[in-house]
Scaffold this motif. Structure first.
Motif, PDB file in Angstrom:
ATOM      1  N   PHE A 113      22.768  21.555  21.132  1.00 54.42           N
ATOM      2  CA  PHE A 113      22.910  21.328  22.569  1.00 54.42           C
ATOM      3  C   PHE A 113      22.216  20.034  22.975  1.00 54.42           C
ATOM      4  O   PHE A 113      22.750  19.243  23.763  1.00 54.42           O
ATOM      5  CB  PHE A 113      22.323  22.526  23.319  1.00 54.42           C
ATOM      6  CG  PHE A 113      22.443  22.441  24.811  1.00 54.42           C
ATOM      7  CD1 PHE A 113      23.659  22.657  25.431  1.00 54.42           C
ATOM      8  CD2 PHE A 113      21.328  22.165  25.595  1.00 54.42           C
ATOM      9  CE1 PHE A 113      23.772  22.591  26.821  1.00 54.42           C
ATOM     10  CE2 PHE A 113      21.432  22.097  26.970  1.00 54.42           C
ATOM     11  CZ  PHE A 113      22.646  22.315  27.591  1.00 54.42           C
ATOM     12  N   LEU A 114      21.020  19.806  22.423  1.00 53.76           N
ATOM     13  CA  LEU A 114      20.280  18.581  22.722  1.00 53.76           C
ATOM     14  C   LEU A 114      21.028  17.351  22.207  1.00 53.76           C
ATOM     15  O   LEU A 114      21.143  16.339  22.911  1.00 53.76           O
ATOM     16  CB  LEU A 114      18.881  18.648  22.112  1.00 53.76           C
ATOM     17  CG  LEU A 114      18.062  17.355  22.148  1.00 53.76           C
ATOM     18  CD1 LEU A 114      17.847  16.889  23.579  1.00 53.76           C
ATOM     19  CD2 LEU A 114      16.724  17.558  21.448  1.00 53.76           C
ATOM     20  N   ALA A 136      22.218  14.599  24.801  1.00 51.92           N
ATOM     21  CA  ALA A 136      21.585  13.281  24.730  1.00 51.92           C
ATOM     22  C   ALA A 136      22.607  12.191  24.399  1.00 51.92           C
ATOM     23  O   ALA A 136      22.573  11.098  24.975  1.00 51.92           O
ATOM     24  CB  ALA A 136      20.473  13.299  23.679  1.00 51.92           C
ATOM     25  N   SER A 137      23.523  12.479  23.487  1.00 52.11           N
ATOM     26  CA  SER A 137      24.540  11.495  23.125  1.00 52.11           C
ATOM     27  C   SER A 137      25.472  11.223  24.301  1.00 52.11           C
ATOM     28  O   SER A 137      25.796  10.066  24.606  1.00 52.11           O
ATOM     29  CB  SER A 137      25.349  11.986  21.926  1.00 52.11           C
ATOM     30  OG  SER A 137      24.520  12.149  20.797  1.00 52.11           O
ATOM     31  N   LEU A 138      25.906  12.300  24.965  1.00 53.88           N
ATOM     32  CA  LEU A 138      26.797  12.142  26.111  1.00 53.88           C
ATOM     33  C   LEU A 138      26.129  11.330  27.213  1.00 53.88           C
ATOM     34  O   LEU A 138      26.717  10.378  27.744  1.00 53.88           O
ATOM     35  CB  LEU A 138      27.205  13.522  26.637  1.00 53.88           C
ATOM     36  CG  LEU A 138      28.038  13.533  27.929  1.00 53.88           C
ATOM     37  CD1 LEU A 138      29.356  12.810  27.708  1.00 53.88           C
ATOM     38  CD2 LEU A 138      28.277  14.965  28.397  1.00 53.88           C
ATOM     39  N   TRP A 139      24.890  11.693  27.539  1.00 52.82           N
ATOM     40  CA  TRP A 139      24.181  10.959  28.588  1.00 52.82           C
ATOM     41  C   TRP A 139      23.923   9.508  28.178  1.00 52.82           C
ATOM     42  O   TRP A 139      24.016   8.593  28.998  1.00 52.82           O
ATOM     43  CB  TRP A 139      22.865  11.645  28.917  1.00 52.82           C
ATOM     44  CG  TRP A 139      22.261  11.123  30.200  1.00 52.82           C
ATOM     45  CD1 TRP A 139      21.428  10.056  30.350  1.00 52.82           C
ATOM     46  CD2 TRP A 139      22.497  11.648  31.506  1.00 52.82           C
ATOM     47  NE1 TRP A 139      21.107   9.871  31.672  1.00 52.82           N
ATOM     48  CE2 TRP A 139      21.756  10.838  32.401  1.00 52.82           C
ATOM     49  CE3 TRP A 139      23.242  12.709  31.999  1.00 52.82           C
ATOM     50  CZ2 TRP A 139      21.744  11.062  33.771  1.00 52.82           C
ATOM     51  CZ3 TRP A 139      23.220  12.945  33.371  1.00 52.82           C
ATOM     52  CH2 TRP A 139      22.483  12.122  34.230  1.00 52.82           C
ATOM     53  N   GLY A 140      23.615   9.303  26.901  1.00 51.07           N
ATOM     54  CA  GLY A 140      23.383   7.942  26.415  1.00 51.07           C
ATOM     55  C   GLY A 140      24.608   7.063  26.565  1.00 51.07           C
ATOM     56  O   GLY A 140      24.513   5.894  26.973  1.00 51.07           O
ATOM     57  N   TRP A 153      12.621  14.182  28.749  1.00 49.34           N
ATOM     58  CA  TRP A 153      13.535  15.203  29.255  1.00 49.34           C
ATOM     59  C   TRP A 153      14.180  15.974  28.114  1.00 49.34           C
ATOM     60  O   TRP A 153      14.716  17.073  28.319  1.00 49.34           O
ATOM     61  CB  TRP A 153      14.622  14.572  30.131  1.00 49.34           C
ATOM     62  CG  TRP A 153      14.193  14.358  31.546  1.00 49.34           C
ATOM     63  CD1 TRP A 153      13.801  13.170  32.111  1.00 49.34           C
ATOM     64  CD2 TRP A 153      14.072  15.344  32.571  1.00 49.34           C
ATOM     65  NE1 TRP A 153      13.460  13.361  33.431  1.00 49.34           N
ATOM     66  CE2 TRP A 153      13.620  14.697  33.746  1.00 49.34           C
ATOM     67  CE3 TRP A 153      14.311  16.716  32.630  1.00 49.34           C
ATOM     68  CZ2 TRP A 153      13.398  15.362  34.938  1.00 49.34           C
ATOM     69  CZ3 TRP A 153      14.097  17.391  33.825  1.00 49.34           C
ATOM     70  CH2 TRP A 153      13.646  16.704  34.959  1.00 49.34           C
ATOM     71  N   SER A 154      14.149  15.405  26.908  1.00 54.42           N
ATOM     72  CA  SER A 154      14.767  16.086  25.765  1.00 54.42           C
ATOM     73  C   SER A 154      14.117  17.442  25.497  1.00 54.42           C
ATOM     74  O   SER A 154      14.785  18.378  25.032  1.00 54.42           O
ATOM     75  CB  SER A 154      14.663  15.205  24.509  1.00 54.42           C
ATOM     76  OG  SER A 154      13.301  14.960  24.181  1.00 54.42           O
ATOM     77  N   VAL A 155      12.835  17.565  25.796  1.00 50.60           N
ATOM     78  CA  VAL A 155      12.142  18.839  25.590  1.00 50.60           C
ATOM     79  C   VAL A 155      12.736  19.911  26.492  1.00 50.60           C
ATOM     80  O   VAL A 155      13.018  21.032  26.063  1.00 50.60           O
ATOM     81  CB  VAL A 155      10.630  18.689  25.847  1.00 50.60           C
ATOM     82  CG1 VAL A 155       9.927  20.023  25.663  1.00 50.60           C
ATOM     83  CG2 VAL A 155      10.044  17.639  24.916  1.00 50.60           C
ATOM     84  N   GLY A 156      12.945  19.563  27.758  1.00 53.55           N
ATOM     85  CA  GLY A 156      13.540  20.502  28.690  1.00 53.55           C
ATOM     86  C   GLY A 156      14.961  20.881  28.311  1.00 53.55           C
ATOM     87  O   GLY A 156      15.360  22.047  28.405  1.00 53.55           O
TER      88      GLY A 156
END
Length: 203
Positions: free
Chosen positions: A153-154, A158-162, A177-180
């Motif tokens: 999920f992370l 993260a890739s999509l948001w990046g 924010w990756s922790v959340g």
């Protein structure tokens, strides 16, 4: 023997408190980014929503006890996970507040930047400790599956948001924010497995 009604209510309570926490933090982040609130009200909101983690842990344990899966290792892990979550939120909030209020520099600034990340090491240790202490193979596999789901999920998020950020259609998101995001994925992974278990019990 625990009634099916209690089991359903316990499961729904876990989802409810998890949703309260996640949506509460998302709302607080939006209010801060849109400059509708500032310190100390952002810290107050985060503290209030963080209390839902205590209720989430209690609801999860109630369900585990009702299912007969509340092993000693699971109880210890849930206690450590709660300590981690509250410590991470508290230290992160304190570090951000100290930077914004006193504008430190040099070693103090480095210390503030590193302080919240120390709790991540505690979380990794807590998860590894649980996997070595848990004697129930099914419970151990559930936790491994939830962690794998959270990691996937992370990676996707993260890739999509990046990519969205690279193409200029999304704002910059700080790495912490990756922790959340991973924690949300862990909750979703556990919820999906609980739903599958309930469907199996209904057959």
């Amino acid at each position: 023997m625990t009634s099916p009604l209690f089991m359903r209510l316990a499961g729904r309570s876990s989802l409810l408190w998890g949703a309260v926490f996640g949506l509460g933090l998302a709302l607080t982040g939006w209010l801060v980014r849109s400059e509708r609130i500032a310190w100390p009200w952002d810290a107050v909101l985060i503290a209030v929503f963080s209390l839902s983690l205590v209720m989430l842990r209690r609801a999860a344990l109630n369900r585990a006890e009702g299912c007969g899966t509340a092993t000693a290792a699971l109880k210890a892990y849930n206690r450590r996970a709660l300590i981690w979550a509250l410590s991470y939120i508290g230290l992160l909030g304190a570090a951000l507040t100290a930077r914004a209020t006193w504008h430190p520099s040099g070693p103090v600034l480095w210390l503030l930047a590193l302080l919240p990340s120390l709790t991540i090491a505690f979380l990794v240790w807590a998860m590894a400790r649980y996997l070595t202490e848990e004697d129930d193979e099914y419970q151990r596999m559930r936790q491994i599956n939830a962690a794998l789901f959270a990691t996937g999920f992370l990676l996707v998020t993260a890739s999509l948001w990046g990519f969205l950020e690279t193409f200029g259609v999304a704002p910059h998101a700080e790495g912490w924010w990756s922790v959340g995001v991973w924690a949300v994925g862990l909750g979703l992974g556990n919820a999906a497995q609980s739903l599958r278990d309930r469907q199996g019990e209904a057959r």
